[in-house]
Design a protein around this motif. Sequence first.
Motif, PDB file in Angstrom:
ATOM      1  N   ASN A 101       0.876  -1.223   0.234  1.00 31.41           N
ATOM      2  CA  ASN A 101       0.101  -0.002  -0.059  1.00 31.41           C
ATOM      3  C   ASN A 101       0.994   1.162   0.067  1.00 31.41           C
ATOM      4  O   ASN A 101       1.446   1.667   1.311  1.00 31.41           O
ATOM      5  CB  ASN A 101      -0.887  -0.103   1.270  1.00 31.41           C
ATOM      6  N   ASP A 102       1.222   1.696  -1.164  1.00 29.88           N
ATOM      7  CA  ASP A 102       2.294   2.580  -1.323  1.00 29.88           C
ATOM      8  C   ASP A 102       1.747   4.152  -1.148  1.00 29.88           C
ATOM      9  O   ASP A 102       0.548   4.402  -1.704  1.00 29.88           O
ATOM     10  CB  ASP A 102       3.068   2.683  -2.555  1.00 29.88           C
ATOM     11  N   SER A 103       2.377   4.985  -0.584  1.00 28.24           N
ATOM     12  CA  SER A 103       1.675   6.507  -0.580  1.00 28.24           C
ATOM     13  C   SER A 103       2.478   7.134  -1.797  1.00 28.24           C
ATOM     14  O   SER A 103       3.335   6.641  -2.605  1.00 28.24           O
ATOM     15  CB  SER A 103       2.440   6.960   0.670  1.00 28.24           C
ATOM     16  N   SER A 104       2.138   8.500  -1.887  1.00 32.73           N
ATOM     17  CA  SER A 104       2.772   9.150  -3.067  1.00 32.73           C
ATOM     18  C   SER A 104       4.109   9.353  -3.113  1.00 32.73           C
ATOM     19  O   SER A 104       4.726   9.374  -3.855  1.00 32.73           O
ATOM     20  CB  SER A 104       1.949  10.535  -3.069  1.00 32.73           C
ATOM     21  N   TYR A 109       3.461   4.963   6.587  1.00 27.10           N
ATOM     22  CA  TYR A 109       2.835   5.597   7.807  1.00 27.10           C
ATOM     23  C   TYR A 109       1.445   5.508   7.623  1.00 27.10           C
ATOM     24  O   TYR A 109       0.903   4.987   6.846  1.00 27.10           O
ATOM     25  CB  TYR A 109       3.074   7.296   7.601  1.00 27.10           C
ATOM     26  N   ARG A 110       0.839   6.007   8.706  1.00 30.30           N
ATOM     27  CA  ARG A 110      -0.576   5.834   8.956  1.00 30.30           C
ATOM     28  C   ARG A 110      -1.366   6.989   9.038  1.00 30.30           C
ATOM     29  O   ARG A 110      -0.719   7.951  10.173  1.00 30.30           O
ATOM     30  CB  ARG A 110      -0.907   5.013  10.051  1.00 30.30           C
ATOM     31  N   VAL A 111      -2.269   7.679   8.611  1.00 30.20           N
ATOM     32  CA  VAL A 111      -3.115   8.777   8.766  1.00 30.20           C
ATOM     33  C   VAL A 111      -4.500   8.363   9.260  1.00 30.20           C
ATOM     34  O   VAL A 111      -5.068   7.608   8.796  1.00 30.20           O
ATOM     35  CB  VAL A 111      -2.974   9.532   7.445  1.00 30.20           C
ATOM     36  N   TYR A 121      -0.140   3.261   5.163  1.00 29.46           N
ATOM     37  CA  TYR A 121       0.891   2.872   3.725  1.00 29.46           C
ATOM     38  C   TYR A 121       1.797   2.334   4.230  1.00 29.46           C
ATOM     39  O   TYR A 121       2.487   2.533   5.276  1.00 29.46           O
ATOM     40  CB  TYR A 121       1.220   4.382   3.463  1.00 29.46           C
ATOM     41  N   GLY A 122       2.029   0.953   3.605  1.00 23.12           N
ATOM     42  CA  GLY A 122       3.240   0.213   3.962  1.00 23.12           C
ATOM     43  C   GLY A 122       3.069  -1.246   3.400  1.00 23.12           C
ATOM     44  O   GLY A 122       2.357  -1.448   2.317  1.00 23.12           O
TER      45      GLY A 122
END
Length: 351
Positions: A101-104, A109-111, A121-122
């Motif tokens: 689960n890739d972030s931009s 991290y988690r939001v 994201y990870g």
Amino acid sequence: MALTKPSIEIAGASTAPNSTTSSTTDIWGIFRALRDARSLFDLRPSHIHTLQAMLSFLKPGHGETVFASNYSICQRVGGIDERTLRRHINRFVELGFITRNDSSNRKRYRVRSSNGECISYGLSLAPLLQRASELVALAQEIEHNRRDQIFLRKQILTKLAQLEELNHRNPFIRDARKALRRKLSLSEYRALLAGTDAEFELISMEPDAPETMTLPANDGQTVRHQSKSEEERKDLEKTPADPLLEPQLLTSVCDQAASFTTNKLRNWIDIANHARTLAPMMGIHPGAFEKAANAIGVRKASCAVFILLQFGERVRDFGAYFHSITLGQRQSQFNPAALIKRLAVASIHST
């Protein structure tokens, strides 16, 4: 394999979508199951070490996503380079044990939103946890196979020791012990055990075996004259078998095989065709019969089928014994003429 503590709660957060906040899973029990079944997935020990390091970053109640950086994971594995780590992760993704689960910006991290919604994201290990039952079942099957292999191996070694007491020069013993040096599959162990049993049966079928002394191979002898000199026995083995392999004698002596057909077996062509019909019914593969026919001749191969069927319950595995006397170690010792003689004499004295 029991799932025991410590456990990790399978949930990114209490309000995360598609999470199961009420269930817990022994993640290290799943890890051990995958470790034991790794050969089925073509995983090396280095892959398992990498997965172990990633699992160690999970904390109870904080979900199933690894947020650690590649550098941190590499250090925990033992200082592997990042390219190796990426290859390992890609392999787990291909197998369906990990999802990215890739972030931009590729950070992990988690939001959370103001109403409690969460995005992580990870590297998600949720697929691994969801396949817990499959992995545990595979690990149990592997363990059962391992125990069965040990059990069969001990049986084979015991029978080989007994064979050595009868004849320590038996070439089958040497070949069997050579095979046992390799790591055999369960089916190979079973085949080797069947072959060992076949050796005992074939020894009992030899003309000079003690338990078959009531079936002398010489037509001029009776049951009261069972003893023979070594010279007479050698002369008998050198006698050409062709005069005794007449179709009428074979079909009259081996009446069990003849009873399976309503047609009269008048010549060797009829006998060979009937043997090809009987072979699959007895557990002898058609291909094995043809190989035997090419190796020792169709007459001899047909006689083997007829004779084995006549011995009936004395033979435990027709397929294994047929292979042994036509294509295996006993090929040179198989003498249809002598066996037919013994069967004929036994039939006369039983009436």
